[in-house]
Design an enzyme around this catalytic site. Structure first.
Site, mmCIF file in Angstrom:
data_model
loop_
_atom_site.group_PDB
_atom_site.id
_atom_site.type_symbol
_atom_site.label_atom_id
_atom_site.label_comp_id
_atom_site.label_asym_id
_atom_site.label_seq_id
_atom_site.Cartn_x
_atom_site.Cartn_y
_atom_site.Cartn_z
ATOM 1 N N CYS A 124 33.399 53.116 32.488
ATOM 2 C CA CYS A 124 31.949 52.720 32.705
ATOM 3 C C CYS A 124 30.988 53.310 31.607
ATOM 4 O O CYS A 124 30.186 52.792 31.447
ATOM 5 C CB CYS A 124 31.557 53.098 34.281
ATOM 6 N N ASN A 155 31.908 48.572 44.005
ATOM 7 C CA ASN A 155 33.170 48.541 43.531
ATOM 8 C C ASN A 155 34.028 47.584 44.629
ATOM 9 O O ASN A 155 33.881 47.383 45.588
ATOM 10 C CB ASN A 155 33.793 50.111 43.704
ATOM 11 N N ILE A 156 35.260 47.088 43.839
ATOM 12 C CA ILE A 156 35.989 46.071 44.454
ATOM 13 C C ILE A 156 37.465 46.530 44.014
ATOM 14 O O ILE A 156 37.974 46.504 42.784
ATOM 15 C CB ILE A 156 35.851 44.674 43.800
ATOM 16 N N GLU A 157 38.203 47.167 44.925
ATOM 17 C CA GLU A 157 39.471 47.649 44.764
ATOM 18 C C GLU A 157 40.696 46.476 45.062
ATOM 19 O O GLU A 157 40.384 45.455 45.352
ATOM 20 C CB GLU A 157 39.563 48.646 45.675
ATOM 21 N N GLU A 189 29.340 49.745 38.855
ATOM 22 C CA GLU A 189 28.469 49.560 37.782
ATOM 23 C C GLU A 189 28.828 48.619 36.810
ATOM 24 O O GLU A 189 27.937 47.978 36.504
ATOM 25 C CB GLU A 189 28.738 51.163 36.839
HETATM 26 ZN ZN LIG Z 1 33.706 53.257 36.420
#
Ligand SMILES: [Zn+2]
Length: 126
Positions: free
Chosen positions: A90, A42-44, A55
């Site tokens: 996702c 994950n890349i916030e 994902e």
């Molecule tokens: Zn997601």
């Protein structure tokens, strides 16, 4: 590749997570039908809507390199007290590439497998 091996790759990918806002790290590893593995995290972003889940990062990497047929995707989260189910976006994103793709994640310390159709019954298709 076993489910455990794919999950281990998802855990490794979690180390690259950029998640300063939620502090919830996610790693994902997608297995193509021809046996290739692509990983993502994950890349916030300070503009929250620009955040991308692990994902989708893994799938975008695979698809952008010509892979569109997937066997499974493993998802690991940094907080093991909460199963790292994919979010709604996702689920739809995964469903686009096959209703039988297996989702592998950890629940109460054990690996569990679902199909994307179980997680997204009646997913949207054109
Ligand atoms: Zn997601």
């Amino acid at each position: 590749m076993t489910d455990k091996e794919l999950y281990d790759k998802a855990e490794e990918a979690m180390l690259f997570s950029y998640s300063p806002y939620s502090n919830y790290k996610i790693g994902a590893a997608v297995l193509t039908k021809c046996g290739k593995v692509f990983t993502g995290c994950n890349i916030e972003n300070a503009s929250y809507g620009a955040t991308i889940c692990g994902e989708r990062t893994a799938l975008v990497k695979a698809i952008s390199e010509g892979n569109k047929e997937f066997e499974a995707i493993a998802i690991a989260g940094s907080d093991e007290s909460v199963p790292s189910f994919p979010c709604g976006i996702c689920r739809q994103f995964i469903f686009e590439f096959g209703s039988d793709i297996r989702i592998i994640l950890k629940e109460r310390g054990k690996l569990k497998t679902y199909t994307i159709s179980e997680l997204l019954p009646k997913g949207f298709k054109l």
